[in-house]
Scaffold this motif. Structure first.
Motif, PDB file in Angstrom:
ATOM      1  N   ASN A 171       0.882  -1.226  -0.326  1.00 50.64           N
ATOM      2  CA  ASN A 171       0.550  -0.534  -0.745  1.00 50.64           C
ATOM      3  C   ASN A 171       0.808   1.254   0.202  1.00 50.64           C
ATOM      4  O   ASN A 171       1.003   2.480  -0.997  1.00 50.64           O
ATOM      5  CB  ASN A 171      -0.969   0.073   0.816  1.00 50.64           C
ATOM      6  CG  ASN A 171      -2.063  -1.021   1.168  1.00 50.64           C
ATOM      7  OD1 ASN A 171      -2.192  -1.839   0.037  1.00 50.64           O
ATOM      8  ND2 ASN A 171      -2.592  -1.365   2.392  1.00 50.64           N
ATOM      9  N   TYR A 172       1.405   1.130   0.913  1.00 48.41           N
ATOM     10  CA  TYR A 172       2.636   2.634   1.148  1.00 48.41           C
ATOM     11  C   TYR A 172       3.584   2.678   0.168  1.00 48.41           C
ATOM     12  O   TYR A 172       3.731   3.705  -1.244  1.00 48.41           O
ATOM     13  CB  TYR A 172       3.896   2.197   2.263  1.00 48.41           C
ATOM     14  CG  TYR A 172       4.520   3.029   2.434  1.00 48.41           C
ATOM     15  CD1 TYR A 172       3.945   4.901   2.566  1.00 48.41           C
ATOM     16  CD2 TYR A 172       6.551   3.552   2.140  1.00 48.41           C
ATOM     17  CE1 TYR A 172       5.299   6.015   2.808  1.00 48.41           C
ATOM     18  CE2 TYR A 172       6.587   4.440   1.673  1.00 48.41           C
ATOM     19  CZ  TYR A 172       6.297   5.605   2.238  1.00 48.41           C
ATOM     20  OH  TYR A 172       7.219   6.892   2.379  1.00 48.41           O
ATOM     21  N   GLY A 173       4.244   1.366  -0.873  1.00 48.71           N
ATOM     22  CA  GLY A 173       5.170   2.085  -1.560  1.00 48.71           C
ATOM     23  C   GLY A 173       3.887   2.142  -3.389  1.00 48.71           C
ATOM     24  O   GLY A 173       4.697   3.364  -3.943  1.00 48.71           O
ATOM     25  N   ILE A 192      -6.674  -3.337  17.882  1.00 47.29           N
ATOM     26  CA  ILE A 192      -6.108  -4.683  17.365  1.00 47.29           C
ATOM     27  C   ILE A 192      -4.586  -4.233  17.887  1.00 47.29           C
ATOM     28  O   ILE A 192      -3.651  -5.146  19.253  1.00 47.29           O
ATOM     29  CB  ILE A 192      -5.249  -4.986  16.044  1.00 47.29           C
ATOM     30  CG1 ILE A 192      -6.626  -5.193  15.353  1.00 47.29           C
ATOM     31  CG2 ILE A 192      -4.417  -5.938  15.820  1.00 47.29           C
ATOM     32  CD1 ILE A 192      -6.275  -6.023  13.844  1.00 47.29           C
ATOM     33  N   GLY A 193      -4.042  -2.733  17.948  1.00 49.04           N
ATOM     34  CA  GLY A 193      -2.841  -2.865  18.871  1.00 49.04           C
ATOM     35  C   GLY A 193      -1.901  -3.073  18.574  1.00 49.04           C
ATOM     36  O   GLY A 193      -1.579  -3.926  17.318  1.00 49.04           O
ATOM     37  N   GLY A 194      -0.494  -2.548  19.109  1.00 49.34           N
ATOM     38  CA  GLY A 194       0.632  -3.339  18.693  1.00 49.34           C
ATOM     39  C   GLY A 194       1.255  -2.365  18.264  1.00 49.34           C
ATOM     40  O   GLY A 194       1.320  -1.952  17.367  1.00 49.34           O
ATOM     41  N   LYS A 195       2.774  -2.069  18.842  1.00 50.25           N
ATOM     42  CA  LYS A 195       3.484  -0.817  18.070  1.00 50.25           C
ATOM     43  C   LYS A 195       4.722  -1.680  16.881  1.00 50.25           C
ATOM     44  O   LYS A 195       4.557  -1.117  15.387  1.00 50.25           O
ATOM     45  CB  LYS A 195       4.599   0.074  18.438  1.00 50.25           C
ATOM     46  CG  LYS A 195       5.504  -1.313  19.138  1.00 50.25           C
ATOM     47  CD  LYS A 195       6.733  -0.629  20.439  1.00 50.25           C
ATOM     48  CE  LYS A 195       7.881  -1.020  20.855  1.00 50.25           C
ATOM     49  NZ  LYS A 195       7.217  -1.769  21.741  1.00 50.25           N
ATOM     50  N   THR A 196       4.256  -3.367  16.168  1.00 45.90           N
ATOM     51  CA  THR A 196       5.465  -2.961  15.190  1.00 45.90           C
ATOM     52  C   THR A 196       3.258  -4.334  14.630  1.00 45.90           C
ATOM     53  O   THR A 196       4.293  -5.302  13.534  1.00 45.90           O
ATOM     54  CB  THR A 196       5.538  -4.623  15.385  1.00 45.90           C
ATOM     55  OG1 THR A 196       5.125  -5.783  16.522  1.00 45.90           O
ATOM     56  CG2 THR A 196       7.071  -4.266  16.565  1.00 45.90           C
ATOM     57  N   ALA A 197       2.630  -4.235  14.512  1.00 49.05           N
ATOM     58  CA  ALA A 197       1.058  -4.710  13.950  1.00 49.05           C
ATOM     59  C   ALA A 197       1.501  -3.912  12.882  1.00 49.05           C
ATOM     60  O   ALA A 197       1.024  -2.533  12.708  1.00 49.05           O
ATOM     61  CB  ALA A 197       0.250  -4.321  14.703  1.00 49.05           C
ATOM     62  N   PRO A 198       1.214  -4.616  11.436  1.00 46.68           N
ATOM     63  CA  PRO A 198       0.852  -3.621  10.424  1.00 46.68           C
ATOM     64  C   PRO A 198      -0.065  -2.131  10.335  1.00 46.68           C
ATOM     65  O   PRO A 198      -2.154  -2.639  10.663  1.00 46.68           O
ATOM     66  CB  PRO A 198       0.533  -4.483   9.503  1.00 46.68           C
ATOM     67  CG  PRO A 198       0.661  -5.853   9.701  1.00 46.68           C
ATOM     68  CD  PRO A 198       1.004  -5.938  11.494  1.00 46.68           C
ATOM     69  N   THR A 199      -0.199  -1.080   9.951  1.00 42.00           N
ATOM     70  CA  THR A 199      -0.765  -0.100   9.294  1.00 42.00           C
ATOM     71  C   THR A 199      -1.251   0.333   8.123  1.00 42.00           C
ATOM     72  O   THR A 199      -0.877  -0.336   7.669  1.00 42.00           O
ATOM     73  CB  THR A 199      -0.542   0.704  10.263  1.00 42.00           C
ATOM     74  OG1 THR A 199       0.755   1.883   9.380  1.00 42.00           O
ATOM     75  CG2 THR A 199       0.291   1.022  11.174  1.00 42.00           C
ATOM     76  N   PHE A 200      -2.343   0.425   7.729  1.00 43.39           N
ATOM     77  CA  PHE A 200      -2.313   0.709   6.278  1.00 43.39           C
ATOM     78  C   PHE A 200      -1.553   0.927   5.723  1.00 43.39           C
ATOM     79  O   PHE A 200      -1.603   0.747   4.803  1.00 43.39           O
ATOM     80  CB  PHE A 200      -3.673   1.850   5.835  1.00 43.39           C
ATOM     81  CG  PHE A 200      -4.276   2.228   4.968  1.00 43.39           C
ATOM     82  CD1 PHE A 200      -5.040   1.197   4.239  1.00 43.39           C
ATOM     83  CD2 PHE A 200      -3.561   3.066   4.396  1.00 43.39           C
ATOM     84  CE1 PHE A 200      -5.384   0.529   2.815  1.00 43.39           C
ATOM     85  CE2 PHE A 200      -3.959   3.493   2.926  1.00 43.39           C
ATOM     86  CZ  PHE A 200      -4.618   2.222   2.029  1.00 43.39           C
ATOM     87  N   ALA A 201      -0.826   1.351   6.000  1.00 48.10           N
ATOM     88  CA  ALA A 201       0.470   2.167   4.901  1.00 48.10           C
ATOM     89  C   ALA A 201       2.261   2.286   6.222  1.00 48.10           C
ATOM     90  O   ALA A 201       2.014   3.165   6.574  1.00 48.10           O
ATOM     91  CB  ALA A 201       0.269   3.319   4.408  1.00 48.10           C
ATOM     92  N   GLY A 205       7.275   6.301   5.246  1.00 49.13           N
ATOM     93  CA  GLY A 205       6.754   7.085   6.014  1.00 49.13           C
ATOM     94  C   GLY A 205       6.672   8.076   4.962  1.00 49.13           C
ATOM     95  O   GLY A 205       8.526   8.514   5.050  1.00 49.13           O
ATOM     96  N   PHE A 206       5.926   9.365   5.224  1.00 49.69           N
ATOM     97  CA  PHE A 206       6.331  10.160   4.954  1.00 49.69           C
ATOM     98  C   PHE A 206       7.128  11.182   5.418  1.00 49.69           C
ATOM     99  O   PHE A 206       6.519  11.403   6.926  1.00 49.69           O
ATOM    100  CB  PHE A 206       5.179  10.889   3.844  1.00 49.69           C
ATOM    101  CG  PHE A 206       4.588  10.067   2.603  1.00 49.69           C
ATOM    102  CD1 PHE A 206       5.032  10.074   1.687  1.00 49.69           C
ATOM    103  CD2 PHE A 206       3.019   9.770   2.940  1.00 49.69           C
ATOM    104  CE1 PHE A 206       4.086   9.344   0.803  1.00 49.69           C
ATOM    105  CE2 PHE A 206       2.879   8.829   2.588  1.00 49.69           C
ATOM    106  CZ  PHE A 206       3.680   8.526   0.620  1.00 49.69           C
ATOM    107  N   SER A 207       8.137  12.480   4.609  1.00 49.81           N
ATOM    108  CA  SER A 207       8.506  13.439   5.888  1.00 49.81           C
ATOM    109  C   SER A 207       6.757  14.681   5.677  1.00 49.81           C
ATOM    110  O   SER A 207       6.168  15.127   4.845  1.00 49.81           O
ATOM    111  CB  SER A 207       9.598  13.867   5.757  1.00 49.81           C
ATOM    112  OG  SER A 207       9.329  14.450   4.165  1.00 49.81           O
TER     113      SER A 207
END
Ligand SMILES: NC(=O)C1=CN([C@@H]2O[C@H](COP(=O)(O)OP(=O)(O)OC[C@H]3O[C@@H](n4cnc5c(N)ncnc54)[C@H](O)[C@@H]3O)[C@@H](O)[C@H]2O)C=CC1
Ligand SMILES: Nc1nc(O)c(N)c(N[C@@H]2O[C@H](COP(=O)(O)O)[C@@H](O)[C@H]2O)n1
Length: 235
Positions: A171-173, A192-201, A205-207
């Motif tokens: 998605n991010y790509g 769902i939580g969890g800092k390593t769980a995949p997010t939508f993108a 990341g964008f600056s």
């Protein structure tokens, strides 16, 4: 930059939790959509030329990416199409398992998109799978699929409307390459939580100065969730 004239119209459809996750920290498939949303997804699948996922999704979920409704498959056949859209995996290193469900379930063409670094034995094994074509999209020899090049080649394969079903990296790509035209996100009623769980993108990341702007087209309640449809500003 390519335009939809050089490449398919590309839309991403995903289901995420209320906190923006696509699955758990274990990267195991989670049922975020309910019955009504899965019906909507099946209708979307039936209306596209091709459905794409990244290899991470194949390894995690082993999806079949078929049209589930017999009625919708028959309607495609009546319209002179294959019963399933072309199923595409973005797989730089040709890691798609030969026993993946995409090869076992449903009829129709499959395309595996690889880089020039993909091992030749893996490529030749995949190319022998039924109704399967390998596309190499990596003219710079970067070791990764170049998504813009891939999109142009897919247009040449007759694909005008392409549905992407994740995951987070792909998605991010596509968004960062400026070739995602539309995003549909079903936001389900769970955390769902969890800092390593995949997010939508995911991805790098964008600056702040490069944040991607979206235009909201619609917001529709489906059962206890909400479907958001956005156009992506690629200018
Ligand atoms: N809730 C939902 O709607 C969905 C959830 N998922 C979840 O997402 C997770 C999988 O996501 P990811 O691990 O991020 O894998 P992914 O499915 O996004 O695949 C990533 C892979 O795509 C390939 N790729 C090749 N060239 C690329 C490029 N130029 N840009 C981006 N990717 C490129 C790479 O080999 C990369 O490792 C799983 O946990 C799965 O359950 C996946 C799809 C939908
Ligand atoms: N729309 C949607 N809602 C969810 O809750 C999901 N977990 C997903 N996942 C996507 O669907 C694929 C499975 O497809 P098949 O049923 O095997 O045809 C999975 O790989 C994700 O891309 N989608």
């Amino acid at each position: 930059m390519t335009t939809p004239a050089d490449r398919p119209y590309i839309f991403i459809n995903s289901a995420m939790s209320a906190d923006g996750k696509l699955s758990t920290f274990e990267r195991k498939q989670v049922k975020i959509s309910g019955k009504a949303d899965f019906e909507r997804v099946d209708e979307l699948r039936a209306g596209t030329d091709a459905i794409m996922v990244g290899i991470g999704t194949v390894l995690a979920d082993d999806p079949s990416l078929t049209v589930k409704s017999e009625q919708r498959r028959q309607a495609r056949i009546a319209a002179g199409k294959e019963e399933n859209p072309v199923r595409i995996i973005v797989d730089s290193n040709a890691r798609t398992p030969l026993d993946a469900d995409i090869f076992k379930k449903g009829k129709g063409k499959k395309i595996i998109v690889v880089s020039k670094s993909a091992p030749s034995d893996k490529i030749s094994a995949l190319s022998e799978m039924p109704e399967t074509k390998i596309i190499v999209a990596d003219s710079a020899n970067s070791g990764h699929v170049n998504l813009e090049e891939m999109a142009v080649q897919l247009k040449n394969e007759g694909i005008s409307r392409l549905m992407v079903e994740g995951g987070a990296t792909l998605n991010y790509g596509l968004i960062s390459a400026g070739i995602a035209d539309e995003i549909r996100i079903f936001v389900g009623n769970l955390i769902i939580g969890g800092k390593t769980a995949p997010t939508f993108a995911d991805g790098d990341g964008f600056s702040e100065e490069n944040l991607k702007k979206l235009t909201l087209e619609s917001a529709e309640q489906i059962e206890d969730g909400i479907l958001l449809t956005w156009k992506v500003g690629n200018e």
